[in-house]
Write an enzyme that holds these catalytic residues in place. Sequence first.
Site, PDB file in Angstrom:
ATOM      1  N   SER A  98      42.759  44.512  40.974  1.00  0.00           N
ATOM      2  CA  SER A  98      42.935  45.320  42.189  1.00  0.00           C
ATOM      3  C   SER A  98      44.395  45.365  42.646  1.00  0.00           C
ATOM      4  O   SER A  98      44.899  46.430  43.030  1.00  0.00           O
ATOM      5  CB  SER A  98      42.039  44.802  43.317  1.00  0.00           C
ATOM      6  OG  SER A  98      42.154  43.418  43.458  1.00  0.00           O
TER       7      SER A  98
ATOM      8  N   HIS B 150      35.117  41.732  38.543  1.00  0.00           N
ATOM      9  CA  HIS B 150      36.111  41.452  39.595  1.00  0.00           C
ATOM     10  C   HIS B 150      35.341  41.249  40.911  1.00  0.00           C
ATOM     11  O   HIS B 150      34.444  40.404  40.974  1.00  0.00           O
ATOM     12  CB  HIS B 150      37.098  42.623  39.614  1.00  0.00           C
ATOM     13  CG  HIS B 150      38.390  42.366  40.327  1.00  0.00           C
ATOM     14  ND1 HIS B 150      38.813  41.130  40.724  1.00  0.00           N
ATOM     15  CD2 HIS B 150      39.382  43.235  40.720  1.00  0.00           C
ATOM     16  CE1 HIS B 150      39.998  41.236  41.318  1.00  0.00           C
ATOM     17  NE2 HIS B 150      40.362  42.498  41.343  1.00  0.00           N
TER      18      HIS B 150
ATOM     19  N   HIS C  44      37.419  32.267  35.079  1.00  0.00           N
ATOM     20  CA  HIS C  44      38.603  32.927  35.616  1.00  0.00           C
ATOM     21  C   HIS C  44      39.607  33.165  34.492  1.00  0.00           C
ATOM     22  O   HIS C  44      39.693  32.368  33.558  1.00  0.00           O
ATOM     23  CB  HIS C  44      39.256  32.076  36.705  1.00  0.00           C
ATOM     24  CG  HIS C  44      40.128  32.866  37.616  1.00  0.00           C
ATOM     25  ND1 HIS C  44      41.441  33.143  37.329  1.00  0.00           N
ATOM     26  CD2 HIS C  44      39.864  33.472  38.804  1.00  0.00           C
ATOM     27  CE1 HIS C  44      41.950  33.881  38.307  1.00  0.00           C
ATOM     28  NE2 HIS C  44      41.015  34.099  39.217  1.00  0.00           N
TER      29      HIS C  44
ATOM     30  N   ARG D 297      39.645  28.527  46.801  1.00  0.00           N
ATOM     31  CA  ARG D 297      38.961  29.415  47.752  1.00  0.00           C
ATOM     32  C   ARG D 297      37.467  29.097  47.798  1.00  0.00           C
ATOM     33  O   ARG D 297      36.811  29.290  48.809  1.00  0.00           O
ATOM     34  CB  ARG D 297      39.209  30.880  47.369  1.00  0.00           C
ATOM     35  CG  ARG D 297      40.676  31.266  47.423  1.00  0.00           C
ATOM     36  CD  ARG D 297      40.923  32.635  46.827  1.00  0.00           C
ATOM     37  NE  ARG D 297      40.578  32.703  45.429  1.00  0.00           N
ATOM     38  CZ  ARG D 297      40.636  33.796  44.680  1.00  0.00           C
ATOM     39  NH1 ARG D 297      41.030  34.937  45.226  1.00  0.00           N
ATOM     40  NH2 ARG D 297      40.326  33.776  43.393  1.00  0.00           N
TER      41      ARG D 297
ATOM     42  N   ASP E 221      34.068  33.975  44.322  1.00  0.00           N
ATOM     43  CA  ASP E 221      32.874  34.782  44.567  1.00  0.00           C
ATOM     44  C   ASP E 221      31.568  33.995  44.521  1.00  0.00           C
ATOM     45  O   ASP E 221      30.527  34.505  44.935  1.00  0.00           O
ATOM     46  CB  ASP E 221      32.815  35.938  43.557  1.00  0.00           C
ATOM     47  CG  ASP E 221      34.016  36.853  43.683  1.00  0.00           C
ATOM     48  OD1 ASP E 221      34.449  37.072  44.830  1.00  0.00           O
ATOM     49  OD2 ASP E 221      34.531  37.319  42.664  1.00  0.00           O
TER      50      ASP E 221
HETATM   51  N1  NMX Z   1      29.604  32.936  31.990  1.00  0.00           N
HETATM   52  C1  NMX Z   1      29.415  33.085  30.658  1.00  0.00           C
HETATM   53  N2  NMX Z   1      30.386  33.367  29.793  1.00  0.00           N
HETATM   54  C2  NMX Z   1      31.633  33.456  30.289  1.00  0.00           C
HETATM   55  C3  NMX Z   1      31.913  33.279  31.646  1.00  0.00           C
HETATM   56  C4  NMX Z   1      30.845  33.032  32.521  1.00  0.00           C
HETATM   57  N3  NMX Z   1      31.007  32.934  33.833  1.00  0.00           N
HETATM   58  N4  NMX Z   1      33.238  33.430  31.827  1.00  0.00           N
HETATM   59  C5  NMX Z   1      33.774  33.702  30.619  1.00  0.00           C
HETATM   60  N5  NMX Z   1      32.797  33.731  29.691  1.00  0.00           N
HETATM   61  C6  NMX Z   1      32.930  34.075  28.277  1.00  0.00           C
HETATM   62  C7  NMX Z   1      33.562  35.464  28.173  1.00  0.00           C
HETATM   63  O1  NMX Z   1      32.580  36.482  28.334  1.00  0.00           O
HETATM   64  C8  NMX Z   1      34.164  35.432  26.782  1.00  0.00           C
HETATM   65  O2  NMX Z   1      33.152  35.643  25.837  1.00  0.00           O
HETATM   66  P1  NMX Z   1      33.381  36.659  24.591  1.00  0.00           P
HETATM   67  O3  NMX Z   1      34.552  36.097  23.858  1.00  0.00           O
HETATM   68  O4  NMX Z   1      32.117  36.606  23.851  1.00  0.00           O
HETATM   69  O5  NMX Z   1      33.678  37.993  25.207  1.00  0.00           O
HETATM   70  C9  NMX Z   1      34.631  33.967  26.674  1.00  0.00           C
HETATM   71  O6  NMX Z   1      33.862  33.225  27.633  1.00  0.00           O
HETATM   72  C10 NMX Z   1      36.096  33.760  26.951  1.00  0.00           C
HETATM   73  O7  NMX Z   1      36.422  34.325  28.209  1.00  0.00           O
HETATM   74  P2  NMX Z   1      37.539  33.666  29.144  1.00  0.00           P
HETATM   75  O8  NMX Z   1      38.845  33.774  28.421  1.00  0.00           O
HETATM   76  O9  NMX Z   1      37.095  32.325  29.590  1.00  0.00           O
HETATM   77  O10 NMX Z   1      37.496  34.590  30.429  1.00  0.00           O
HETATM   78  P3  NMX Z   1      38.208  36.012  30.670  1.00  0.00           P
HETATM   79  O11 NMX Z   1      39.601  35.760  31.115  1.00  0.00           O
HETATM   80  O12 NMX Z   1      38.024  36.916  29.505  1.00  0.00           O
HETATM   81  O13 NMX Z   1      37.336  36.598  31.861  1.00  0.00           O
HETATM   82  C11 NMX Z   1      36.214  36.558  33.943  1.00  0.00           C
HETATM   83  C12 NMX Z   1      37.450  36.099  33.179  1.00  0.00           C
HETATM   84  C13 NMX Z   1      36.386  36.203  35.413  1.00  0.00           C
HETATM   85  C14 NMX Z   1      36.107  38.079  33.831  1.00  0.00           C
HETATM   86  C15 NMX Z   1      34.976  35.853  33.348  1.00  0.00           C
HETATM   87  O14 NMX Z   1      35.089  34.472  33.525  1.00  0.00           O
HETATM   88  C16 NMX Z   1      33.665  36.362  33.918  1.00  0.00           C
HETATM   89  O15 NMX Z   1      33.138  37.370  33.428  1.00  0.00           O
HETATM   90  N6  NMX Z   1      33.115  35.677  34.994  1.00  0.00           N
HETATM   91  C17 NMX Z   1      31.938  36.133  35.654  1.00  0.00           C
HETATM   92  C18 NMX Z   1      32.268  37.287  36.598  1.00  0.00           C
HETATM   93  C19 NMX Z   1      33.044  36.797  37.802  1.00  0.00           C
HETATM   94  O16 NMX Z   1      32.730  35.800  38.428  1.00  0.00           O
HETATM   95  N7  NMX Z   1      34.088  37.558  38.167  1.00  0.00           N
HETATM   96  C20 NMX Z   1      34.873  37.294  39.387  1.00  0.00           C
HETATM   97  C21 NMX Z   1      36.252  36.727  39.117  1.00  0.00           C
HETATM   98  C22 NMX Z   1      36.977  36.505  40.403  1.00  0.00           C
HETATM   99  N8  NMX Z   1      37.234  37.763  41.107  1.00  0.00           N
HETATM  100  O17 NMX Z   1      36.942  37.867  42.259  1.00  0.00           O
HETATM  101  O18 NMX Z   1      37.765  38.710  40.520  1.00  0.00           O
HETATM  102  C1  MLT Z   2      41.213  37.605  42.244  1.00  0.00           C
HETATM  103  O1  MLT Z   2      41.413  37.019  43.291  1.00  0.00           O
HETATM  104  O2  MLT Z   2      41.625  38.763  42.053  1.00  0.00           O
HETATM  105  C2  MLT Z   2      40.369  36.965  41.202  1.00  0.00           C
HETATM  106  O3  MLT Z   2      40.410  35.590  41.312  1.00  0.00           O
HETATM  107  C3  MLT Z   2      40.599  37.464  39.803  1.00  0.00           C
HETATM  108  C4  MLT Z   2      41.958  37.221  39.212  1.00  0.00           C
HETATM  109  O4  MLT Z   2      42.811  36.566  39.778  1.00  0.00           O
HETATM  110  O5  MLT Z   2      42.167  37.716  38.078  1.00  0.00           O
END
Ligand code: NMX
Ligand code: MLT
Length: 448
Positions: free
Chosen positions: A256, A286, A331, A340, A386
């Site tokens: 964002s 996100h 994350h 947070r 979140d």
């Molecule tokens: N549950 C299951 N698998 C996960 C999770 C999770 N919460 N987080 C990461 N992984 C998996 C991810 O899908 C990836 O798998 P693949 O290689 O098969 O695609 C693997 O672990 C490696 O990913 P990471 O490098 O640990 O995480 P990445 O930086 O790619 O993604 C997020 C970060 C935040 C997108 C990811 O952790 C996620 O999808 N979390 C759940 C959604 C969430 O809570 N988002 C909010 C983040 C905060 N915000 O407000 O923005």
């Molecule tokens: C955010 O505050 O935007 C989330 O933690 C996701 C991020 O930092 O990539």
Amino acid sequence: SNDLKVVLREKIKVEKEKIEKFRKESGKTVISKVTVDAVYGGMRGVIGLVGQNSSLDPKEGICYRGHTLPELRKKLPTAPNCAEPLPEGLFWLLCTGDVPTRDQVDCMTHEWNKRADLPQFVIDMLLSFPKEVHPMAQLSATLTTLSTCSQFAKQVGKVKKEQLWEYMYEDCMDLLAKITSIASIIYTRTYKECGLKPIIDPKKDWSYNFCVSMGIDNEAYIEFIRLYMVMQRSITEQMIASVFCFFSDHGTGNVSAHATHLVGSALSDCYLSYAAGVNGLAGPLHGLATQLAFKFVVSIRKEFGDKPTDEQIRGFIQNYLKTGPIPGYGHAVLRNTDPRFTVQKDFAEKHLADDPNVKIVWQLFKEVPPILKGIGKVQNPWPNVDAHSGVIFEHYGVKELDFFTVFFALSRALGTMSWLIWARALGLPIERPLSKTLDELMKLVAAA
Ligand code: NMX
Ligand code: MLT
């Protein structure tokens, strides 16, 4: 001075000189490298943005101009007889780097209250959305429409580049003042049958007026909203200048904030820029994770009642993992529990420890990380911001899940707006990284 614009003018001068000197001395120094994996992997690990005034430590989390979140809870001025910091104070800090005085914060409140009225065409638009339109889509469309009122847009091409920030400042202050009014109308109109006129009591603060305009006049809820507004990492990614105009760094550039900055770099006004940011925030990986994480909790209660066993919870998590990531966990940068999350837990321990949803959030905090660790590939098995917010919103009466990400958007506006002002003040150029085809990448690798 208590006038933010006056203080900013002086700060900008000093900062520009500092950057100019730094770039003269070190502009050609190599500080990062780009691998093929980084190009395909969301630009992880590539330093391509600069965070002027803050940092995101993978272990410690967000630091606002050198202050951690728990420190800020103590340092920023509060509302009379209240405990949580006022977001007005955070905005001052984000813009200037200084913890504001009470008078400076009062001045901010006064300014925002003065600017809070919405033009009639915006109200008409808000009242005409079909109720099925997601609140984030309503917010984005409304912000885009508000660009009609941009002072900045009218001055681009007319005034000197060095003066542009002053108009951006006016627009950003207007956007912040109005965005809570927009949000409260979206809430009351979508869920309460009518679109209530926002109540702007000139003696009350930004969060108070917003909560009361939503129809929730509860002191604990208002305190949480003040805290939440301060919390949403309103600075790290937002205080990032794409001075080197390249890629996003692993430690910066959330979707964002980066989207807002990117669109702003084309000299789009703050309304158009932040609408782009809001659209990114609305994605499930996100900000939408706020509502998904709450749904996750509710599904557990539906299946097992108020007191699921640890074993039931573990089974539920394992099953859910077959369909997608556990919302509220993981994350891209953090490698520890998000502060947070911890701050919200601390708030919930004081105010709503007996809430059954809250208890499940805490049970998940115990059970999810070992399971995610066990998968092996998840870089961060810990909860992010979140994982906790939704249960607190719901506790205070905001039962409409689709609205949760709007709170996030209000909070993030503080950081993105402070950065847009700075970006134009520093005269940052249009952001334009290079993209290559696979063949071109292969040639580059062969020549390396
Ligand atoms: N549950 C299951 N698998 C996960 C999770 C999770 N919460 N987080 C990461 N992984 C998996 C991810 O899908 C990836 O798998 P693949 O290689 O098969 O695609 C693997 O672990 C490696 O990913 P990471 O490098 O640990 O995480 P990445 O930086 O790619 O993604 C997020 C970060 C935040 C997108 C990811 O952790 C996620 O999808 N979390 C759940 C959604 C969430 O809570 N988002 C909010 C983040 C905060 N915000 O407000 O923005
Ligand atoms: C955010 O505050 O935007 C989330 O933690 C996701 C991020 O930092 O990539």
